[in-house]
Design a protein around this motif. Structure first.
Motif, PDB file in Angstrom:
ATOM      1  N   ALA A 181     -44.244  50.478  47.467  1.00 44.06           N
ATOM      2  CA  ALA A 181     -44.280  51.841  46.949  1.00 44.06           C
ATOM      3  C   ALA A 181     -44.296  51.873  45.428  1.00 44.06           C
ATOM      4  CB  ALA A 181     -43.081  52.640  47.476  1.00 44.06           C
ATOM      5  N   GLN A 182     -43.727  50.849  44.797  1.00 44.03           N
ATOM      6  CA  GLN A 182     -43.632  50.830  43.338  1.00 44.03           C
ATOM      7  C   GLN A 182     -43.221  49.449  42.887  1.00 44.03           C
ATOM      8  OE1 GLN A 182     -40.925  53.793  41.855  1.00 44.03           O
ATOM      9  NE2 GLN A 182     -41.476  53.498  39.720  1.00 44.03           N
ATOM     10  N   VAL A 183     -43.691  49.052  41.730  1.00 47.01           N
ATOM     11  CA  VAL A 183     -43.261  47.790  41.133  1.00 47.01           C
ATOM     12  C   VAL A 183     -43.340  47.925  39.625  1.00 47.01           C
ATOM     13  CG1 VAL A 183     -45.585  46.778  41.264  1.00 47.01           C
ATOM     14  CG2 VAL A 183     -43.593  45.282  41.098  1.00 47.01           C
ATOM     15  N   GLY A 184     -42.329  47.401  38.941  1.00 47.87           N
ATOM     16  CA  GLY A 184     -42.320  47.517  37.492  1.00 47.87           C
ATOM     17  C   GLY A 184     -40.997  47.064  36.918  1.00 47.87           C
ATOM     18  N   PRO A 185     -40.834  47.145  35.594  1.00 45.35           N
ATOM     19  CA  PRO A 185     -39.555  46.803  34.969  1.00 45.35           C
ATOM     20  C   PRO A 185     -38.450  47.733  35.480  1.00 45.35           C
ATOM     21  CG  PRO A 185     -41.303  46.978  33.329  1.00 45.35           C
ATOM     22  CD  PRO A 185     -41.857  47.529  34.597  1.00 45.35           C
ATOM     23  N   PRO A 186     -37.209  47.246  35.534  1.00 51.02           N
ATOM     24  CA  PRO A 186     -36.115  48.071  36.064  1.00 51.02           C
ATOM     25  C   PRO A 186     -35.973  49.423  35.386  1.00 51.02           C
ATOM     26  CG  PRO A 186     -35.393  45.805  35.825  1.00 51.02           C
ATOM     27  CD  PRO A 186     -36.754  45.883  35.201  1.00 51.02           C
ATOM     28  N   ALA A 187     -36.040  49.458  34.052  1.00 51.35           N
ATOM     29  CA  ALA A 187     -35.858  50.724  33.342  1.00 51.35           C
ATOM     30  C   ALA A 187     -36.950  51.724  33.695  1.00 51.35           C
ATOM     31  CB  ALA A 187     -35.832  50.484  31.836  1.00 51.35           C
ATOM     32  N   GLU A 188     -38.177  51.224  33.878  1.00 45.42           N
ATOM     33  CA  GLU A 188     -39.294  52.108  34.223  1.00 45.42           C
ATOM     34  C   GLU A 188     -39.122  52.680  35.629  1.00 45.42           C
ATOM     35  OE1 GLU A 188     -43.662  51.022  35.630  1.00 45.42           O
ATOM     36  OE2 GLU A 188     -43.417  50.730  33.455  1.00 45.42           O
ATOM     37  N   VAL A 189     -38.748  51.821  36.574  1.00 43.58           N
ATOM     38  CA  VAL A 189     -38.556  52.275  37.950  1.00 43.58           C
ATOM     39  C   VAL A 189     -37.407  53.269  38.030  1.00 43.58           C
ATOM     40  CG1 VAL A 189     -37.922  51.535  40.285  1.00 43.58           C
ATOM     41  CG2 VAL A 189     -39.554  50.185  38.940  1.00 43.58           C
ATOM     42  N   ALA A 190     -36.341  53.022  37.268  1.00 43.99           N
ATOM     43  CA  ALA A 190     -35.192  53.929  37.283  1.00 43.99           C
ATOM     44  C   ALA A 190     -35.524  55.274  36.642  1.00 43.99           C
ATOM     45  CB  ALA A 190     -34.010  53.289  36.553  1.00 43.99           C
ATOM     46  N   ALA A 191     -36.353  55.255  35.606  1.00 45.52           N
ATOM     47  CA  ALA A 191     -36.681  56.489  34.898  1.00 45.52           C
ATOM     48  C   ALA A 191     -37.710  57.317  35.654  1.00 45.52           C
ATOM     49  CB  ALA A 191     -37.209  56.171  33.499  1.00 45.52           C
ATOM     50  N   GLU A 192     -38.617  56.645  36.397  1.00 41.98           N
ATOM     51  CA  GLU A 192     -39.676  57.353  37.104  1.00 41.98           C
ATOM     52  C   GLU A 192     -39.773  56.864  38.545  1.00 41.98           C
ATOM     53  OE1 GLU A 192     -43.330  57.071  34.946  1.00 41.98           O
ATOM     54  OE2 GLU A 192     -42.588  58.264  33.253  1.00 41.98           O
ATOM     55  N   PRO A 193     -38.734  57.127  39.352  1.00 41.24           N
ATOM     56  CA  PRO A 193     -38.760  56.675  40.752  1.00 41.24           C
ATOM     57  C   PRO A 193     -39.854  57.382  41.536  1.00 41.24           C
ATOM     58  CG  PRO A 193     -36.948  58.206  40.397  1.00 41.24           C
ATOM     59  CD  PRO A 193     -37.516  57.904  39.050  1.00 41.24           C
ATOM     60  N   ARG A 194     -40.439  56.677  42.502  1.00 40.62           N
ATOM     61  CA  ARG A 194     -41.508  57.258  43.296  1.00 40.62           C
ATOM     62  C   ARG A 194     -41.165  57.379  44.772  1.00 40.62           C
ATOM     63  NH1 ARG A 194     -43.839  55.456  38.764  1.00 40.62           N
ATOM     64  NH2 ARG A 194     -45.367  56.923  37.902  1.00 40.62           N
ATOM     65  N   THR A 195     -39.922  57.067  45.129  1.00 39.72           N
ATOM     66  CA  THR A 195     -39.445  57.317  46.486  1.00 39.72           C
ATOM     67  C   THR A 195     -38.072  57.974  46.396  1.00 39.72           C
ATOM     68  OG1 THR A 195     -38.246  55.222  46.790  1.00 39.72           O
ATOM     69  CG2 THR A 195     -40.611  55.207  47.276  1.00 39.72           C
ATOM     70  N   ALA A 196     -37.758  58.760  47.416  1.00 41.61           N
ATOM     71  CA  ALA A 196     -36.469  59.449  47.431  1.00 41.61           C
ATOM     72  C   ALA A 196     -35.323  58.452  47.450  1.00 41.61           C
ATOM     73  CB  ALA A 196     -36.396  60.375  48.648  1.00 41.61           C
ATOM     74  N   HIS A 197     -35.522  57.304  48.104  1.00 46.54           N
ATOM     75  CA  HIS A 197     -34.462  56.305  48.189  1.00 46.54           C
ATOM     76  C   HIS A 197     -34.093  55.785  46.807  1.00 46.54           C
ATOM     77  CE1 HIS A 197     -32.106  52.986  49.862  1.00 46.54           C
ATOM     78  NE2 HIS A 197     -32.718  52.206  48.982  1.00 46.54           N
ATOM     79  N   VAL A 198     -35.093  55.444  45.998  1.00 43.64           N
ATOM     80  CA  VAL A 198     -34.818  54.931  44.661  1.00 43.64           C
ATOM     81  C   VAL A 198     -34.202  56.016  43.786  1.00 43.64           C
ATOM     82  CG1 VAL A 198     -35.832  53.913  42.592  1.00 43.64           C
ATOM     83  CG2 VAL A 198     -36.645  53.216  44.839  1.00 43.64           C
ATOM     84  N   ALA A 199     -34.718  57.232  43.903  1.00 39.08           N
ATOM     85  CA  ALA A 199     -34.155  58.338  43.131  1.00 39.08           C
ATOM     86  C   ALA A 199     -32.672  58.503  43.432  1.00 39.08           C
ATOM     87  CB  ALA A 199     -34.906  59.638  43.434  1.00 39.08           C
TER      88      ALA A 199
END
Length: 303
Positions: A181-199
């Motif tokens: 669903a998404q892959v990237g640096p931790p700060a990027e994934v945390a700032a712009e989550p693309r699934t409800a679970h990560v959010a």
């Protein structure tokens, strides 16, 4: 790389496939080598399960030496390497103890040392902190981070904890229903989550809006019993599912299509009569919302 996602997303299955514990089709390339086409005994892989899973009849030092002995190392040579790793994890004095004589944190240190002692090309960590006390988790997380910084191979860490992903990983892979669903640096994934679970893991609300996603914090949400006025506000409506203390605030989970989090003061919760089942309106200013594309950063953007 930290691997996160909801239960059943395929996180542990991915690790087990790389380790050769399940039969799969496809490829897992490490340089010029396809691990999935390599016999399991020849894969230079170290695996740490949740719950330690040490050999109960072996001492700590013999557990750590097991992989080296299986490769044909002499007992003396394997034991020397094992004792060195136990010293690195500051449990050298526990070398002769059996697993039943170790605490959970000590046993997991032995399990991680066992995986690293074989000098693997790939280190697989499947929720290594599960079941440990919070203080033990924190100490072991720091120790593991130190070893990962010196580890020359690839480490894949399955976790349900955002702290692990943010502090231990260089990259984060988000799985959802067996798909990336998404892959990237931790700060990027945390700032712009693309699934409800990560959010939810990073404490953000996530709302789909056409081709965009909107993310905002629970403390940016205003709770009211009547529909808010003002065209600059985004608004949702639904019943309160749960209320729970959250620091100095009370955090609400509201079934508002989608589920949303909101933080209010204890005084406000009392004044508004907020209880499970109560219908409430949630609103936030458009300026408090971060908007970004729903598809950017998803899929095969990582190596």
């Amino acid at each position: 790389m930290a691997i996160i996602g909801p239960n059943g997303a395929g996180k542990s299955s991915l690790l087990h496939a790389v380790a050769g514990l399940v039969d799969v089709t496809g490829h897992a390339r490490l340089g010029d080598t396809d691990l999935l086409a390599t016999p399991v005994r020849e894969r230079r892989v170290g695996l740490v399960f949740q719950g330690q899973l040490l050999f109960p009849h072996l001492s700590a030092v013999d557990n750590v030496a097991f992989g080296l002995r299986a490769r044909g190392e002499s007992k003396a040579a394997a034991g020397a390497v094992a004792r060195e790793w136990l010293e690195r994890f500051r449990i050298g004095d526990l070398a002769e103890r059996r697993p039943r004589e170790l605490s959970g944190g000590q046993a997991q240190r032995v399990a991680i040392a066992r995986a690293l002692a074989t000098d693997p090309d790939v280190l697989l960590l499947d929720e290594p902190f599960t079941g440990l006390d919070v203080s033990v988790q924190m100490a072991l997380r720091i120790e593991l981070g130190q070893h990962l910084r010196d580890f020359p191979g690839i480490a894949l860490l399955v976790t349900h904890d955002a702290i692990d992903a943010l502090t231990l990983a260089d990259r984060v892979l988000v799985l959802d229903e067996g798909q990336v669903a998404q892959v990237g640096p931790p700060a990027e994934v945390a700032a712009e989550p693309r699934t409800a679970h990560v959010a939810r893991l990073v404490g953000l609300n996530l709302v789909a809006d056409g081709d965009d996603l909107m993310a905002f914090t629970p403390d940016a949400v205003v709770v009211s019993r009547t529909e808010p006025e003002g065209s600059t506000r985004l608004r949702w409506h639904g019943p309160i599912a749960t209320l729970a203390p959250h620091g100095d605030a009370v955090r609400l989970l509201v079934h508002a299509s989608p589920d949303l989090l909101a933080d209010v003061t204890p005084a406000a919760a009392t004044e508004l009569g907020l209880v499970p089942g109560a219908e409430v309106w949630l609103s936030t200013k458009a300026t408090a919302v971060s908007r970004y594309g729903a598809r950017a950063g998803a899929g095969g953007t990582g190596r």
